[in-house]
Design a protein around this motif. Sequence first.
Motif, PDB file in Angstrom:
ATOM      1  N   ARG A 235      43.037 -33.686 -41.340  1.00 32.11           N
ATOM      2  CA  ARG A 235      42.712 -34.445 -40.124  1.00 32.11           C
ATOM      3  C   ARG A 235      41.993 -35.734 -40.475  1.00 32.11           C
ATOM      4  O   ARG A 235      42.300 -36.809 -39.952  1.00 32.11           O
ATOM      5  N   LEU A 236      41.009 -35.628 -41.360  1.00 31.44           N
ATOM      6  CA  LEU A 236      40.235 -36.802 -41.732  1.00 31.44           C
ATOM      7  C   LEU A 236      41.103 -37.816 -42.474  1.00 31.44           C
ATOM      8  O   LEU A 236      41.020 -39.016 -42.226  1.00 31.44           O
ATOM      9  N   ARG A 237      41.952 -37.331 -43.371  1.00 30.44           N
ATOM     10  CA  ARG A 237      42.829 -38.235 -44.115  1.00 30.44           C
ATOM     11  C   ARG A 237      43.808 -38.934 -43.176  1.00 30.44           C
ATOM     12  O   ARG A 237      44.071 -40.125 -43.322  1.00 30.44           O
ATOM     13  N   ALA A 238      44.335 -38.208 -42.200  1.00 29.84           N
ATOM     14  CA  ALA A 238      45.267 -38.813 -41.255  1.00 29.84           C
ATOM     15  C   ALA A 238      44.592 -39.916 -40.450  1.00 29.84           C
ATOM     16  O   ALA A 238      45.176 -40.984 -40.223  1.00 29.84           O
ATOM     17  N   LEU A 239      43.356 -39.680 -40.019  1.00 29.40           N
ATOM     18  CA  LEU A 239      42.645 -40.694 -39.247  1.00 29.40           C
ATOM     19  C   LEU A 239      42.347 -41.917 -40.094  1.00 29.40           C
ATOM     20  O   LEU A 239      42.513 -43.058 -39.641  1.00 29.40           O
ATOM     21  N   LYS A 240      41.904 -41.724 -41.328  1.00 29.64           N
ATOM     22  CA  LYS A 240      41.588 -42.849 -42.205  1.00 29.64           C
ATOM     23  C   LYS A 240      42.814 -43.711 -42.462  1.00 29.64           C
ATOM     24  O   LYS A 240      42.765 -44.945 -42.334  1.00 29.64           O
ATOM     25  N   ILE A 241      43.924 -43.066 -42.823  1.00 32.07           N
ATOM     26  CA  ILE A 241      45.137 -43.830 -43.092  1.00 32.07           C
ATOM     27  C   ILE A 241      45.634 -44.508 -41.821  1.00 32.07           C
ATOM     28  O   ILE A 241      46.095 -45.660 -41.839  1.00 32.07           O
ATOM     29  N   GLY A 242      45.540 -43.816 -40.695  1.00 32.02           N
ATOM     30  CA  GLY A 242      45.946 -44.417 -39.434  1.00 32.02           C
ATOM     31  C   GLY A 242      45.139 -45.661 -39.100  1.00 32.02           C
ATOM     32  O   GLY A 242      45.693 -46.675 -38.658  1.00 32.02           O
ATOM     33  N   LEU A 243      43.847 -45.616 -39.321  1.00 34.83           N
ATOM     34  CA  LEU A 243      43.001 -46.782 -39.056  1.00 34.83           C
ATOM     35  C   LEU A 243      43.345 -47.943 -39.986  1.00 34.83           C
ATOM     36  O   LEU A 243      43.336 -49.103 -39.575  1.00 34.83           O
ATOM     37  N   LEU A 244      43.654 -47.629 -41.241  1.00 35.02           N
ATOM     38  CA  LEU A 244      44.029 -48.691 -42.186  1.00 35.02           C
ATOM     39  C   LEU A 244      45.363 -49.320 -41.789  1.00 35.02           C
ATOM     40  O   LEU A 244      45.549 -50.534 -41.930  1.00 35.02           O
ATOM     41  N   ILE A 245      46.298 -48.518 -41.294  1.00 35.74           N
ATOM     42  CA  ILE A 245      47.571 -49.076 -40.817  1.00 35.74           C
ATOM     43  C   ILE A 245      47.339 -49.974 -39.608  1.00 35.74           C
ATOM     44  O   ILE A 245      47.923 -51.051 -39.488  1.00 35.74           O
ATOM     45  N   MET A 246      46.468 -49.541 -38.700  1.00 37.64           N
ATOM     46  CA  MET A 246      46.126 -50.384 -37.557  1.00 37.64           C
ATOM     47  C   MET A 246      45.499 -51.699 -38.023  1.00 37.64           C
ATOM     48  O   MET A 246      45.775 -52.769 -37.459  1.00 37.64           O
ATOM     49  N   ALA A 247      44.644 -51.633 -39.046  1.00 40.73           N
ATOM     50  CA  ALA A 247      44.035 -52.851 -39.579  1.00 40.73           C
ATOM     51  C   ALA A 247      45.096 -53.788 -40.134  1.00 40.73           C
ATOM     52  O   ALA A 247      45.027 -55.010 -39.952  1.00 40.73           O
ATOM     53  N   GLY A 248      46.107 -53.224 -40.798  1.00 40.45           N
ATOM     54  CA  GLY A 248      47.195 -54.055 -41.294  1.00 40.45           C
ATOM     55  C   GLY A 248      47.965 -54.732 -40.173  1.00 40.45           C
ATOM     56  O   GLY A 248      48.331 -55.912 -40.275  1.00 40.45           O
ATOM     57  N   LEU A 249      48.193 -54.009 -39.081  1.00 39.08           N
ATOM     58  CA  LEU A 249      48.878 -54.598 -37.929  1.00 39.08           C
ATOM     59  C   LEU A 249      48.057 -55.732 -37.322  1.00 39.08           C
ATOM     60  O   LEU A 249      48.593 -56.770 -36.924  1.00 39.08           O
ATOM     61  N   ALA A 250      46.730 -55.527 -37.230  1.00 39.88           N
ATOM     62  CA  ALA A 250      45.860 -56.575 -36.688  1.00 39.88           C
ATOM     63  C   ALA A 250      45.880 -57.814 -37.578  1.00 39.88           C
ATOM     64  O   ALA A 250      45.866 -58.946 -37.086  1.00 39.88           O
ATOM     65  N   LEU A 251      45.941 -57.600 -38.877  1.00 44.50           N
ATOM     66  CA  LEU A 251      45.957 -58.734 -39.803  1.00 44.50           C
ATOM     67  C   LEU A 251      47.262 -59.513 -39.692  1.00 44.50           C
ATOM     68  O   LEU A 251      47.271 -60.748 -39.722  1.00 44.50           O
ATOM     69  N   VAL A 252      48.377 -58.800 -39.534  1.00 42.55           N
ATOM     70  CA  VAL A 252      49.678 -59.467 -39.414  1.00 42.55           C
ATOM     71  C   VAL A 252      49.750 -60.312 -38.149  1.00 42.55           C
ATOM     72  O   VAL A 252      50.400 -61.369 -38.118  1.00 42.55           O
ATOM     73  N   THR A 253      49.048 -59.897 -37.097  1.00 46.66           N
ATOM     74  CA  THR A 253      49.106 -60.626 -35.825  1.00 46.66           C
ATOM     75  C   THR A 253      48.437 -61.989 -35.917  1.00 46.66           C
ATOM     76  O   THR A 253      48.566 -62.802 -34.994  1.00 46.66           O
ATOM     77  N   ILE A 254      47.740 -62.259 -36.997  1.00 45.16           N
ATOM     78  CA  ILE A 254      47.171 -63.591 -37.190  1.00 45.16           C
ATOM     79  C   ILE A 254      48.284 -64.634 -37.270  1.00 45.16           C
ATOM     80  O   ILE A 254      48.084 -65.803 -36.926  1.00 45.16           O
ATOM     81  N   ILE A 255      49.487 -64.205 -37.672  1.00 47.98           N
ATOM     82  CA  ILE A 255      50.606 -65.148 -37.805  1.00 47.98           C
ATOM     83  C   ILE A 255      50.994 -65.756 -36.454  1.00 47.98           C
ATOM     84  O   ILE A 255      51.014 -66.988 -36.315  1.00 47.98           O
ATOM     85  N   PRO A 256      51.308 -64.938 -35.419  1.00 49.14           N
ATOM     86  CA  PRO A 256      51.598 -65.584 -34.121  1.00 49.14           C
ATOM     87  C   PRO A 256      50.389 -66.277 -33.527  1.00 49.14           C
ATOM     88  O   PRO A 256      50.543 -67.250 -32.768  1.00 49.14           O
ATOM     89  N   ALA A 257      49.182 -65.805 -33.862  1.00 47.16           N
ATOM     90  CA  ALA A 257      47.980 -66.470 -33.352  1.00 47.16           C
ATOM     91  C   ALA A 257      47.881 -67.894 -33.864  1.00 47.16           C
ATOM     92  O   ALA A 257      47.262 -68.752 -33.224  1.00 47.16           O
ATOM     93  N   GLY A 258      48.511 -68.174 -35.009  1.00 51.03           N
ATOM     94  CA  GLY A 258      48.499 -69.529 -35.552  1.00 51.03           C
ATOM     95  C   GLY A 258      49.341 -70.507 -34.762  1.00 51.03           C
ATOM     96  O   GLY A 258      49.295 -71.711 -35.031  1.00 51.03           O
ATOM     97  N   GLN A 259      50.115 -70.013 -33.775  1.00 52.17           N
ATOM     98  CA  GLN A 259      50.916 -70.892 -32.926  1.00 52.17           C
ATOM     99  C   GLN A 259      50.207 -71.283 -31.640  1.00 52.17           C
ATOM    100  O   GLN A 259      50.750 -72.050 -30.845  1.00 52.17           O
ATOM    101  N   LEU A 260      49.011 -70.772 -31.426  1.00 44.22           N
ATOM    102  CA  LEU A 260      48.264 -71.120 -30.213  1.00 44.22           C
ATOM    103  C   LEU A 260      47.749 -72.549 -30.302  1.00 44.22           C
ATOM    104  O   LEU A 260      47.679 -73.129 -31.394  1.00 44.22           O
ATOM    105  N   PRO A 261      47.375 -73.159 -29.168  1.00 52.68           N
ATOM    106  CA  PRO A 261      46.887 -74.542 -29.189  1.00 52.68           C
ATOM    107  C   PRO A 261      45.723 -74.721 -30.151  1.00 52.68           C
ATOM    108  O   PRO A 261      44.859 -73.851 -30.269  1.00 52.68           O
ATOM    109  N   ASN A 262      45.704 -75.854 -30.809  1.00 56.11           N
ATOM    110  CA  ASN A 262      44.672 -76.120 -31.807  1.00 56.11           C
ATOM    111  C   ASN A 262      43.787 -77.290 -31.401  1.00 56.11           C
ATOM    112  O   ASN A 262      43.410 -78.125 -32.214  1.00 56.11           O
TER     113      ASN A 262
END
Length: 284
Positions: A235-262
């Motif tokens: 259970r603990l391992r599943a939660l840890k890996i799941g949180l790290l995958i979510m962190a990776g998704l959040a990091l990837v979203t920086i790409i479309p965020a770079g298209q916002l007004p500057n």
Amino acid sequence: MMWTHRRQAAALAVIDSPQERAAVYAMFSVVALGAMLNFSVPLYIQIAQGRSPLATAIAMMPFNLTVFISAMLIVQLYDRLTPRQIARYGFVLCTAALVWLAFVVRNDWSAGPVLIGLVLFGIGQGSLVTLVFNVLVTASPKELAGDVGSLRGTTNNLAAAVGTAVAGALLVGLLSAAVLRSTAENPLLPTEIQSQVDLDNINFVSNERLQSVMERTTATPQQIAEAVRINTEARLRALKIGLLIMAGLALVTIIPAGQLPNYIPGEVPSDQPSTRRDRAPGAK
């Protein structure tokens, strides 16, 4: 049919520019990530810590309050930071919060470290939700305000549903893989014991529930204790890996965020017309 055609054309006009599409992508991502976290952490609090639903809701209250407060206060930065900067900082903060949570969660975690991670993520989510909505509003003509509101509601509902579904499938999949791997290589849990437990329908269960199920089999006390240990660690391992995958998704979203007004209000680029479509959030 003519009226429907006009409404469809107006709806598409809300996302006819790269900046508007980037805002929709960013909104979908941050709401989906929030739904994934809101599913994962309460699940673990109730299953691993054995808390009641009411206690779980109270434990999540600081996170939800942080989202609410951040959504109101982020407008104070609109005169100093561009939407692109705020979005990038927000997703970086969400990424850092998820990585922090992945490393501090324990089966006997204390409230302090987890609370820090939830508050940091709440700051990032609240800031981003307000920002991307304001980008859509200020980038679209006034007559499309109703379509912008509808787009926001639809995006939020879809993102929340997708985020919850993905989090559930992800955590259960990780848990199943960890349990099956551990039991297949464990000499204390032979095949005849495993055949008495439904390993094809693995889900998050408390140690007490697992122990009661194992007691109805031919397992010895030592084997029951080993099964409980595997459940706890998986259970603990599943939660840890799941949180790290979510962190990776959040990091990837920086790409479309770079298209916002500057640019910030009062600094509209000279090569663009000074229309409502070109104004940054907060512009009059």
